[in-house]
Design a protein around this motif. Structure first.
Motif, short mmCIF file in Angstrom:
data_model
loop_
_atom_site.label_atom_id
_atom_site.label_comp_id
_atom_site.label_asym_id
_atom_site.label_seq_id
_atom_site.Cartn_x
_atom_site.Cartn_y
_atom_site.Cartn_z
N LEU A 149 53.45 39.91 42.75
CA LEU A 149 54.41 41.56 42.91
C LEU A 149 53.35 42.35 42.02
O LEU A 149 53.81 43.95 41.78
N GLU A 150 53.86 42.52 39.96
CA GLU A 150 53.18 42.87 40.08
C GLU A 150 52.01 43.25 39.27
O GLU A 150 51.31 44.27 38.16
N GLY A 151 50.71 42.22 40.46
CA GLY A 151 49.68 42.53 39.52
C GLY A 151 48.78 43.96 40.44
O GLY A 151 49.28 44.47 40.83
N PRO A 152 48.13 43.67 39.74
CA PRO A 152 46.94 44.50 40.02
C PRO A 152 46.91 45.35 41.76
O PRO A 152 47.09 46.12 42.29
N LYS A 153 46.86 44.27 42.68
CA LYS A 153 47.18 44.44 44.44
C LYS A 153 48.41 44.21 44.69
O LYS A 153 48.50 43.39 45.52
N GLY A 154 49.47 44.99 43.48
CA GLY A 154 50.68 44.74 44.41
C GLY A 154 51.49 44.72 45.29
O GLY A 154 52.15 44.60 46.03
N VAL A 155 50.98 46.25 45.81
CA VAL A 155 50.66 46.63 47.28
C VAL A 155 50.70 45.64 48.69
O VAL A 155 51.67 45.56 49.15
N MET A 156 49.13 45.08 48.06
CA MET A 156 48.83 44.06 48.92
C MET A 156 49.78 42.68 49.26
O MET A 156 49.46 42.36 50.14
N MET A 185 39.62 39.20 48.39
CA MET A 185 38.79 38.50 47.03
C MET A 185 37.73 38.30 46.92
O MET A 185 37.16 38.04 45.82
N ALA A 186 36.45 38.09 47.66
CA ALA A 186 35.76 38.25 46.83
C ALA A 186 34.92 39.18 47.08
O ALA A 186 34.77 40.58 46.61
N ASP A 195 37.66 38.46 35.18
CA ASP A 195 38.46 39.84 34.68
C ASP A 195 38.44 40.45 35.80
O ASP A 195 38.69 41.81 35.56
N ARG A 196 38.22 39.97 37.05
CA ARG A 196 38.83 41.41 37.96
C ARG A 196 39.69 40.01 39.23
O ARG A 196 39.23 40.62 39.94
N ASP A 197 40.67 39.71 38.91
CA ASP A 197 40.91 38.73 39.29
C ASP A 197 42.23 40.54 40.16
O ASP A 197 43.03 40.85 38.90
N ASP A 198 42.69 39.77 41.41
CA ASP A 198 43.11 40.72 41.69
C ASP A 198 45.15 40.41 41.39
O ASP A 198 45.40 40.96 42.31
N VAL A 247 33.66 38.37 39.17
CA VAL A 247 34.62 37.53 39.09
C VAL A 247 35.30 37.70 39.82
O VAL A 247 36.05 38.33 38.60
N GLY A 248 36.36 37.60 41.02
CA GLY A 248 38.35 37.16 40.72
C GLY A 248 38.74 36.14 41.07
O GLY A 248 38.43 36.27 40.44
N HIS A 249 39.41 36.07 42.36
CA HIS A 249 40.29 34.41 41.90
C HIS A 249 40.34 34.42 42.46
O HIS A 249 39.82 32.67 42.92
N LEU A 250 38.14 34.11 42.98
CA LEU A 250 37.65 32.99 43.28
C LEU A 250 36.37 32.29 42.73
O LEU A 250 35.37 31.77 42.66
#
Length: 299
Positions: free
Chosen positions: A142-149, A185-186, A243-246, A271-274
């Motif tokens: 809930l505190e991540g960069p996409k907390g709203v999501m 995520m991609a 370095d781009r993990d949401d 790359v993000g969470h994948l």
């Protein structure tokens, strides 16, 4: 699955065998990849809503390693644990008993939600010489960069649990919503790879047994993170972060690494969470160095 895997030529060269074992009153399905005579054995734990197929691209770049990949209870081909809430205590205990049953002393690897399960199990006594965490959950979701999501996801899973059973399950398996999750995520710009990722999620992201298991697992995933267990893990640990993990920003991953008594952090750019889909070769390279596995000629 309708899209061919970009890693198919490597996966086709790997021996693989499906097996089952009784763990905590339920039947766990698992797959054994790689040579039976391998010097290194890794038990790989997949992420939330996934199943064992998700980590195959990474395994494809580790042909010398014997990898045991179970489906978590309630996902893929593994039945839910009977008469149990699927919380972190249940998942951590299941993993400990699973490893003891099929590969005692194996290295443990966890991706995303699997990083929480693996860390909790090791901190609570699961014996392993080394721990590997890919896209570790290093801060509250809930505190991540996409907390709203994430808050929207909380509402989504709550609605799925509260609606009448058929409507709730249909909502949780809605293909449009699954596609939105996948697009979010991609990070790759490669259109073929994006199609493959979306096809993987279309095929495997809704293979949960029922909405109660899915709700329990989701609540567990947003109620815990690896920080809770880091200080109690005294084995060498590899963190492979994006370095781009949401879900967990890279700054939080760096802070997480400092909590472990013995940790190494490898950061993968763009790359993000994948990581397991988009940069599996880089992840496998980091694992290879961490485990001191030499590169075979021709690989």
């Amino acid at each position: 699955m309708t899209m061919p895997s970009p890693y198919a030529h490597r996966l086709d060269a790997l021996p693989v065998e499906r097996r089952e074992v009784e763990v905590r009153g339920g039947t766990t399905a698992y797959w054994v990849y790689g040579p039976s005579e391998a010097r290194t054995t890794v038990v790989a734990v997949h992420g939330f809503r996934g199943e064992h197929h998700g980590l195959e691209p990474v395994l494809a770049f580790l042909p010398e390693v014997r990898v045991i990949a179970p489906d978590l209870p309630g996902f893929g081909e593994t039945a839910p644990l009977p008469e149990r809430r699927h919380d972190l205590d249940a998942y951590a205990a299941w993993l400990g008993e699973f490893v003891d049953a099929v590969a005692p002393g194996a290295i443990v690897l966890g991706h995303s939600f699997g990083s929480i399960v693996a860390s909790a199990a090791v901190a609570r006594g699961l014996r392993t010489p080394r721990l590997i965490l890919i896209n570790p959950i290093g801060a509250p979701a809930l505190e991540g960069p996409k907390g709203v999501m994430t808050r929207l996801a909380v509402f989504y899973y709550a609605m799925g649990a509260r609606l009448p059973a058929r409507m709730g399950t249909a909502l949780l398996r809605n293909r449009l919503i699954v596609r939105v999750m996948s697009i979010t995520m991609a990070k790759t710009r490669d259109p073929q790879l994006r199609r493959f990722i979306h096809d993987q999620h279309d095929t495997y992201f809704s293979r949960f047994s029922d909405r109660d298991v899915l709700r329990d697992a989701f609540v567990t995933s947003v109620s815990h993170d690896v920080r809770q267990f880091a200080r109690d893990i005294d084995v060498p640990t590899l963190l492979i972060a994006a370095d781009r993990d949401d879900i967990t920003p890279i700054e939080a991953e760096r802070a997480l690494a400092r909590l472990f008594p013995h940790a190494e952090l490898v950061e993968i750019a763009e790359v993000g969470h994948l990581i397991h889909y988009e940069t599996p070769a880089e992840a496998a390279g980091a694992i290879r160095r961490f485990l001191r596995i030499p590169v075979e000629r021709g690989r």
